[in-house]
Design a protein around this motif. Sequence first.
Motif, PDB file in Angstrom:
ATOM      1  N   LEU A  56       0.855  -1.179   0.000  1.00 26.90           N
ATOM      2  CA  LEU A  56       0.000   0.000   0.000  1.00 26.90           C
ATOM      3  C   LEU A  56       0.887   1.223   0.000  1.00 26.90           C
ATOM      4  CD1 LEU A  56      -2.610  -0.864   2.730  1.00 26.90           C
ATOM      5  CD2 LEU A  56      -3.140  -0.114   0.432  1.00 26.90           C
ATOM      6  N   CYS A  57       0.612   2.161  -0.897  1.00 24.80           N
ATOM      7  CA  CYS A  57       1.375   3.405  -0.923  1.00 24.80           C
ATOM      8  C   CYS A  57       1.138   4.157   0.388  1.00 24.80           C
ATOM      9  CB  CYS A  57       0.937   4.241  -2.114  1.00 24.80           C
ATOM     10  SG  CYS A  57       1.628   5.900  -2.109  1.00 24.80           S
ATOM     11  N   SER A  58       2.221   4.610   1.033  1.00 23.80           N
ATOM     12  CA  SER A  58       2.089   5.297   2.328  1.00 23.80           C
ATOM     13  C   SER A  58       1.382   6.627   2.182  1.00 23.80           C
ATOM     14  CB  SER A  58       3.453   5.571   2.935  1.00 23.80           C
ATOM     15  OG  SER A  58       4.207   4.406   2.990  1.00 23.80           O
ATOM     16  N   TYR A  59       1.349   7.175   0.980  1.00 21.47           N
ATOM     17  CA  TYR A  59       0.746   8.497   0.814  1.00 21.47           C
ATOM     18  C   TYR A  59      -0.696   8.409   0.315  1.00 21.47           C
ATOM     19  CZ  TYR A  59       0.123  13.359  -0.387  1.00 21.47           C
ATOM     20  OH  TYR A  59      -0.356  14.629  -0.460  1.00 21.47           O
ATOM     21  N   CYS A  60      -0.927   7.752  -0.824  1.00 25.69           N
ATOM     22  CA  CYS A  60      -2.273   7.775  -1.405  1.00 25.69           C
ATOM     23  C   CYS A  60      -3.055   6.494  -1.105  1.00 25.69           C
ATOM     24  CB  CYS A  60      -2.213   8.014  -2.909  1.00 25.69           C
ATOM     25  SG  CYS A  60      -1.611   6.597  -3.832  1.00 25.69           S
ATOM     26  N   GLY A  61      -2.404   5.494  -0.531  1.00 23.14           N
ATOM     27  CA  GLY A  61      -3.126   4.285  -0.165  1.00 23.14           C
ATOM     28  C   GLY A  61      -3.360   3.329  -1.317  1.00 23.14           C
TER      29      GLY A  61
ATOM     30  N   PHE B  20       6.227   4.377  -1.533  1.00 25.09           N
ATOM     31  CA  PHE B  20       5.322   5.151  -2.393  1.00 25.09           C
ATOM     32  C   PHE B  20       5.093   4.466  -3.725  1.00 25.09           C
ATOM     33  CE2 PHE B  20       7.558   7.962   0.459  1.00 25.09           C
ATOM     34  CZ  PHE B  20       6.511   8.665   1.026  1.00 25.09           C
ATOM     35  N   CYS B  21       3.873   4.638  -4.250  1.00 27.03           N
ATOM     36  CA  CYS B  21       3.555   4.088  -5.562  1.00 27.03           C
ATOM     37  C   CYS B  21       4.227   4.930  -6.650  1.00 27.03           C
ATOM     38  CB  CYS B  21       2.040   4.055  -5.759  1.00 27.03           C
ATOM     39  SG  CYS B  21       1.296   5.672  -5.957  1.00 27.03           S
ATOM     40  N   ASP B  22       4.206   4.425  -7.872  1.00 27.48           N
ATOM     41  CA  ASP B  22       4.895   5.117  -8.971  1.00 27.48           C
ATOM     42  C   ASP B  22       4.303   6.506  -9.209  1.00 27.48           C
ATOM     43  OD1 ASP B  22       5.357   2.084 -10.948  1.00 27.48           O
ATOM     44  OD2 ASP B  22       6.394   2.877  -9.189  1.00 27.48           O
ATOM     45  N   ASP B  23       2.966   6.631  -9.098  1.00 30.17           N
ATOM     46  CA  ASP B  23       2.328   7.929  -9.331  1.00 30.17           C
ATOM     47  C   ASP B  23       2.827   8.969  -8.327  1.00 30.17           C
ATOM     48  OD1 ASP B  23       0.959   6.791 -11.353  1.00 30.17           O
ATOM     49  OD2 ASP B  23      -0.966   6.649 -10.286  1.00 30.17           O
ATOM     50  N   CYS B  24       2.866   8.565  -7.043  1.00 31.94           N
ATOM     51  CA  CYS B  24       3.308   9.508  -6.014  1.00 31.94           C
ATOM     52  C   CYS B  24       4.772   9.849  -6.190  1.00 31.94           C
ATOM     53  CB  CYS B  24       3.042   8.930  -4.626  1.00 31.94           C
ATOM     54  SG  CYS B  24       1.293   8.923  -4.211  1.00 31.94           S
ATOM     55  N   ARG B  25       5.572   8.855  -6.592  1.00 32.05           N
ATOM     56  CA  ARG B  25       6.987   9.136  -6.870  1.00 32.05           C
ATOM     57  C   ARG B  25       7.117  10.158  -7.978  1.00 32.05           C
ATOM     58  NH1 ARG B  25      10.608   6.494  -4.391  1.00 32.05           N
ATOM     59  NH2 ARG B  25       9.884   4.658  -3.288  1.00 32.05           N
TER      60      ARG B  25
HETATM   61 ZN   LIG Z   1       0.629   6.761  -3.986  1.00 29.94          ZN
END
Ligand SMILES: [Zn+2]
Length: 290
Positions: free
Chosen positions: A231-236, A252-257
């Motif tokens: 699970l991405c720590s930022y957007c879930g 973090f997921c790729d989008d958040c990165r």
């Molecule tokens: Zn994310």
Amino acid sequence: MVVAELRHGDIWWRFARDEETEGPRPGASSGRKLLRAFAAVSSPASAVSFVRRFGPLGLCREHGLPGCIPCGYWPRWGALPRAPAVRDADGTEYYVESLDGYLFFARFARAALRIAAQLKRGSRRAPEDWETVDELVEREAQREPVLGPWVATLGRMRTNLGSSGEWLALVFALNLLAMRCRASPSCTPRADYSKHGLRVTGIELGIEPDAFSAIGFQLINTVARGKEIYLCSYCGALYTPARRPNPNRRNFCDDCRAEGIPERLRSRDLYQRKKARSADHLSAAGVPEP
Ligand SMILES: [Zn+2]
Ligand SMILES: [Zn+2]
């Protein structure tokens, strides 16, 4: 932590009292660890020890289903049932969950993992694994009659379409499982701790699957890609990282990165640490805080 035991063919559990709690509480488990432990559940005793170790999945007593509204379990409430607990002879209250539910879903997880691995390798699939997958469809069809004809259809697909039909039948069954999985948004306070005490400054949004759903997501992901999901720590968002993230750090997921979220959070933390340090410095010097 819970106390769990086998009674009258079901799993009875209750929250442990302080004096029954030994050692540290179990930390959050990765999806892979949960799935591995759950897929090993093959007897009543192993189901009970799974509950003791990882907590209850919240399966209703009557149907063995998570988030079963007719049985008083509210979706997204995880293991906390709305239905009143059962009391034993000494008046101790227990929650009761279906042992069959644990044994069946664990058997399904094993069957799906084996079928997928054998399909990928091109080795022979065991008929009893397909019987287990069909049983999931049959069980769902008992509640949702529109699914009834699918049991025969999936069997025909497997016979007529070879491995393509087998993949399609597996997708069908996994999607039925996926419909029982949920990730719920939840709010937690955003808090600062300093020598002046606790200050709540806002709300953090988290999206956490309950334990049943974490197992379901992990199962589907393992079948699909053979990799672990996080699970991405930022957007879930659920995502599969290229490299295994450090469990003690944010990931973090790729989008958040791509959006530069990790750097933004790092500089926010740095700023807050600096602010806290200078506040400490001022108060140590006897200067009142502005
Ligand atoms: Zn994310
Ligand atoms: Zn139910």
